[in-house]
Each structure stands twice: as C-alpha cells, then as structure tokens.
Design an enzyme around this catalytic site. Structure first.
Site, mmCIF file in Angstrom:
data_model
loop_
_atom_site.group_PDB
_atom_site.id
_atom_site.type_symbol
_atom_site.label_atom_id
_atom_site.label_comp_id
_atom_site.label_asym_id
_atom_site.label_seq_id
_atom_site.Cartn_x
_atom_site.Cartn_y
_atom_site.Cartn_z
ATOM 1 N N ASP A 1 31.751 91.780 60.817
ATOM 2 C CA ASP A 1 30.916 90.593 61.027
ATOM 3 C C ASP A 1 30.853 90.313 62.533
ATOM 4 O O ASP A 1 31.820 89.825 63.135
ATOM 5 C CB ASP A 1 31.545 89.422 60.251
ATOM 6 C CG ASP A 1 30.806 88.111 60.465
ATOM 7 O OD1 ASP A 1 29.993 88.003 61.414
ATOM 8 O OD2 ASP A 1 31.062 87.180 59.688
ATOM 9 N N ASN B 1 41.089 99.696 63.303
ATOM 10 C CA ASN B 1 41.984 100.245 62.279
ATOM 11 C C ASN B 1 41.612 99.798 60.863
ATOM 12 O O ASN B 1 41.922 100.505 59.899
ATOM 13 C CB ASN B 1 43.425 99.806 62.609
ATOM 14 C CG ASN B 1 44.369 99.993 61.455
ATOM 15 O OD1 ASN B 1 44.791 101.117 61.155
ATOM 16 N ND2 ASN B 1 44.698 98.906 60.759
ATOM 17 N N LYS C 1 34.618 108.440 57.184
ATOM 18 C CA LYS C 1 35.605 108.857 58.191
ATOM 19 C C LYS C 1 35.056 109.998 59.053
ATOM 20 O O LYS C 1 35.353 110.074 60.249
ATOM 21 C CB LYS C 1 36.917 109.242 57.503
ATOM 22 C CG LYS C 1 37.641 108.044 56.887
ATOM 23 C CD LYS C 1 37.966 106.984 57.937
ATOM 24 C CE LYS C 1 38.788 105.830 57.385
ATOM 25 N NZ LYS C 1 39.155 104.854 58.417
ATOM 26 N N TYR D 1 34.539 107.189 51.107
ATOM 27 C CA TYR D 1 35.608 107.172 52.125
ATOM 28 C C TYR D 1 35.510 108.352 53.100
ATOM 29 O O TYR D 1 35.459 108.146 54.317
ATOM 30 C CB TYR D 1 36.970 107.162 51.422
ATOM 31 C CG TYR D 1 38.140 107.008 52.376
ATOM 32 C CD1 TYR D 1 38.447 105.763 52.913
ATOM 33 C CD2 TYR D 1 38.925 108.096 52.738
ATOM 34 C CE1 TYR D 1 39.524 105.612 53.791
ATOM 35 C CE2 TYR D 1 39.997 107.953 53.608
ATOM 36 C CZ TYR D 1 40.289 106.697 54.130
ATOM 37 O OH TYR D 1 41.340 106.556 54.998
HETATM 38 N N1 LIG Z 1 47.620 105.079 54.664
HETATM 39 C C1 LIG Z 1 47.151 106.302 54.828
HETATM 40 O O1 LIG Z 1 47.683 107.278 54.268
HETATM 41 C C2 LIG Z 1 45.948 106.557 55.706
HETATM 42 C C3 LIG Z 1 45.571 107.882 55.941
HETATM 43 C C4 LIG Z 1 44.479 108.144 56.737
HETATM 44 C C5 LIG Z 1 43.791 107.094 57.339
HETATM 45 N N2 LIG Z 1 44.164 105.806 57.091
HETATM 46 C C6 LIG Z 1 43.391 104.746 57.755
HETATM 47 O O2 LIG Z 1 44.279 103.870 58.414
HETATM 48 C C7 LIG Z 1 43.687 102.574 58.499
HETATM 49 C C8 LIG Z 1 44.664 101.546 57.973
HETATM 50 O O3 LIG Z 1 44.870 101.785 56.583
HETATM 51 P P1 LIG Z 1 46.174 101.317 55.792
HETATM 52 O O4 LIG Z 1 46.633 102.477 55.018
HETATM 53 O O5 LIG Z 1 47.112 100.627 56.696
HETATM 54 O O6 LIG Z 1 45.469 100.304 54.761
HETATM 55 P P2 LIG Z 1 45.919 98.851 54.259
HETATM 56 O O7 LIG Z 1 45.040 98.589 53.091
HETATM 57 O O8 LIG Z 1 47.380 98.750 54.096
HETATM 58 O O9 LIG Z 1 45.506 97.907 55.473
HETATM 59 C C9 LIG Z 1 44.178 97.666 55.804
HETATM 60 C C10 LIG Z 1 44.085 96.295 56.455
HETATM 61 O O10 LIG Z 1 42.716 96.060 56.800
HETATM 62 C C11 LIG Z 1 42.385 94.732 56.415
HETATM 63 N N3 LIG Z 1 40.944 94.657 56.210
HETATM 64 C C12 LIG Z 1 40.209 95.144 55.183
HETATM 65 N N4 LIG Z 1 38.914 94.873 55.370
HETATM 66 C C13 LIG Z 1 38.821 94.215 56.553
HETATM 67 C C14 LIG Z 1 37.754 93.672 57.298
HETATM 68 N N5 LIG Z 1 36.486 93.744 56.866
HETATM 69 N N6 LIG Z 1 38.030 93.078 58.477
HETATM 70 C C15 LIG Z 1 39.293 92.976 58.927
HETATM 71 N N7 LIG Z 1 40.345 93.455 58.270
HETATM 72 C C16 LIG Z 1 40.112 94.069 57.092
HETATM 73 C C17 LIG Z 1 43.191 94.468 55.163
HETATM 74 O O11 LIG Z 1 43.324 93.066 54.903
HETATM 75 C C18 LIG Z 1 44.508 95.142 55.539
HETATM 76 O O12 LIG Z 1 45.348 94.258 56.256
HETATM 77 C C19 LIG Z 1 42.395 102.642 57.680
HETATM 78 O O13 LIG Z 1 41.290 102.850 58.559
HETATM 79 C C20 LIG Z 1 42.597 103.857 56.810
HETATM 80 O O14 LIG Z 1 41.391 104.444 56.412
HETATM 81 C C21 LIG Z 1 45.218 105.508 56.284
#
Ligand SMILES: NC(=O)c1ccc[n+]([C@@H]2O[C@H](COP(=O)([O-])OP(=O)(O)OC[C@H]3O[C@@H](n4cnc5c(N)ncnc54)[C@H](O)[C@@H]3O)[C@@H](O)[C@H]2O)c1
Length: 252
Positions: free
Chosen positions: A54, A74, A144, A140
């Site tokens: 937003d 992130n 990415k 997804y």
């Molecule tokens: N966990 C994994 O294995 C993994 C692997 C590859 C990539 N990632 C990437 O790492 C990043 C973090 O993921 P994670 O695993 O910590 O996920 P998570 O779901 O634990 O955390 C995501 C956070 O983003 C917040 N969020 C969601 N939509 C939002 C928005 N519109 N505006 C602001 N905040 C928002 C959520 O409230 C949450 O706090 C992501 O981009 C994910 O795609 C994660």
C-alpha cells in the site's frame, strides 16, 4: 534500516541482526501487535504498521521513520495448493504482497534517496522457488522469479544514483512460513539429508547475508541474487539416474 514483514519469522531475525549491527530499525508489518512487540524487544527500534503493498501506508511509515539507508523487502506470503485449483483471489493476493509490495517499497525509498542525494541499499527477499519452481505453491514461484528480475531492473536504473539493489534467495529455512511444512519429522529429516550442507537453514543465515549486502564490504555488489540454501538448488541433476559407466567409474 526498515525491514518489511519483521513481525514474524525471518524478518524478526533480520531486524535483530540489524539492531546488533548498530542500525536504528523500523519494524514494518501489517500485524501491528507483532511489530510493536518486536520493536519493544530491540534497543533502538520503531514499530511501523503498514501493508508493504500500500503506497500511501508505506509513505506514512517513511514519514514517521525518516528515509532509511537500507530497506529490506522481506514481507511475503504463500498459498499452497495445485495450480488448477488456485483461485484468482489467491493468485492476486500473492502477486500483491510478493511482487507489487517489493516494487512499491523499493520505489518509495528510492525516490526519497534520489531526492535527498543519498546512497542506499535495498535487499529484496526472493526464494530458491524463483529459480526452481516448487509444486503446489501457486503464484509463489512465479512471483519470486519476478522479484529476482525486478531486483536487476532496480539495480540498473538506480545504480547510477548510488543505490545498490540485490536479492537474497533463501533455501529451506527452519522458520516462518516453512514451520508447518517442517513439522512433519519425515519431511524435516529428508530435506535436511538432501541438502548438500546437511542441515536446514536458519533465519540467522538469511539475516547475515542481508546485513552483508547492506554493508560497505558489499559496495560493488549490485543486481546480484545471493542464494543462501546450503546448496539445495544445485542438486537438480543429482536425483537423475546415470549409467553405471559414469557413476560406477573407478576414480582410483
Ligand atoms: N521460511 C522459508 O523457508 C522461506 C524460504 C524462502 C523464502 N522465504 C521468504 O522470506 C520472507 C519471509 O518469510 P517468512 O518465512 O519469515 O514468513 P512469515 O509468514 O513467518 O513472515 C512474514 C511476515 O510478513 C508479514 N506480512 C504479510 N503480508 C504483509 C504485508 N502486505 N505488509 C507487511 N507485512 C506483511 C506477516 O505479518 C509476517 O510478519 C518471505 O518473502 C518469504 O517468501 C522464506
């Protein structure tokens, strides 16, 4: 440094590492309570409630915090399920947060840095799914892949102004959105065993990479996608059978 999605998962650790490295940290999340709680646990941190997709909410967060030297896109979401069953609403919500959010946040901070004549660093969190698509994860993987390309586009357009833009592609991380997947002991053990580094990744592995990219040590790194996955994405061909004349070769 402002970290989006820093209320839970990997973003929390990026915010912690940033605070440990001496940054004043903006903990931006759509979950106000979580942003508040994490900000309170850090020495010099500000909670920022906003959706990263937003533009006006992101502008308000930047007004409250000031223009940061570093911005980490992130925040990300996943909606699991077969592509044939993926609804347009699921597709659009994933595109909105993962791709549009990365564009909106990056653009807002870049505009300010350029207007103020300042250098800066933007890190976009991608995924190894942006290189090797994961089945049953809908929009997804495509988002990415787009984040990796958007990173390069930001880098070539903003590099001349002193803004570096890089992405980090985490592998299988024992945190955040992977937590439910890794709750199955068989899945957990198998994923760990199939990782060349023979362990799952941690949020700290990702945070250290992000902080390095933001540091002076990475001052000539621009438009790069840093894969932090213990080697997982390189194992694509390792599962393919090969004739004994190759795999049975006596290498002495
Ligand atoms: N966990 C994994 O294995 C993994 C692997 C590859 C990539 N990632 C990437 O790492 C990043 C973090 O993921 P994670 O695993 O910590 O996920 P998570 O779901 O634990 O955390 C995501 C956070 O983003 C917040 N969020 C969601 N939509 C939002 C928005 N519109 N505006 C602001 N905040 C928002 C959520 O409230 C949450 O706090 C992501 O981009 C994910 O795609 C994660």
């Amino acid at each position: 440094m402002i970290v989006t999605g820093a209320g839970h998962g990997i973003g929390v650790q990026i915010a912690r590492q940033a605070a440990a490295d001496g940054y004043r940290v903006g903990v931006l999340d759509i979950d106000a309570e979580a942003a508040d709680q994490i900000a309170r646990s850090l020495p010099d941190a500000v909670p920022l409630m906003a959706s990263s997709a937003d533009a006006s909410a992101v502008e308000a967060a930047l007004n409250a915090f000031g223009t940061p030297d570093a911005w980490v896109n992130n925040a990300g979401i996943v909606r699991f399920g077969p592509l044939v069953d993926h609804s347009e609403q699921e597709w659009r919500s994933v595109v909105e947060v993962n791709l549009t959010g990365t564009f909106v946040g990056g653009r807002s901070v870049a505009r300010r840095l350029i207007a103020e004549g300042r250098k800066g660093s933007i890190v976009n969190i991608a995924s190894i799914n942006g290189i090797a698509p994961g089945p049953n994860s809908g929009a997804y993987s495509p988002t990415k892949a787009a984040v990796i390309q958007l990173t390069r586009q930001m880098a070539i357009e903003w590099g001349p102004t002193g803004i570096r833009v890089n992405s980090v592609a985490p592998g299988i991380i024992d945190d955040g959105m992977s937590t439910p997947v890794l709750a199955d002991p068989h899945v957990r053990a198998t994923r760990s065993a199939r990782t060349p580094s023979r362990r799952l990744g941690t949020a700290a592995d990702i945070a250290k990479a992000v902080l390095w990219l933001c540091s002076e040590d990475a001052e000539y790194v621009n438009g790069h996608n840093l894969v932090v996955d213990g080697g997982v994405v390189s194992t694509v061909l390792a599962g393919m059978p090969r004739p004994a004349s190759i795999d049975g070769i006596d290498r002495g």
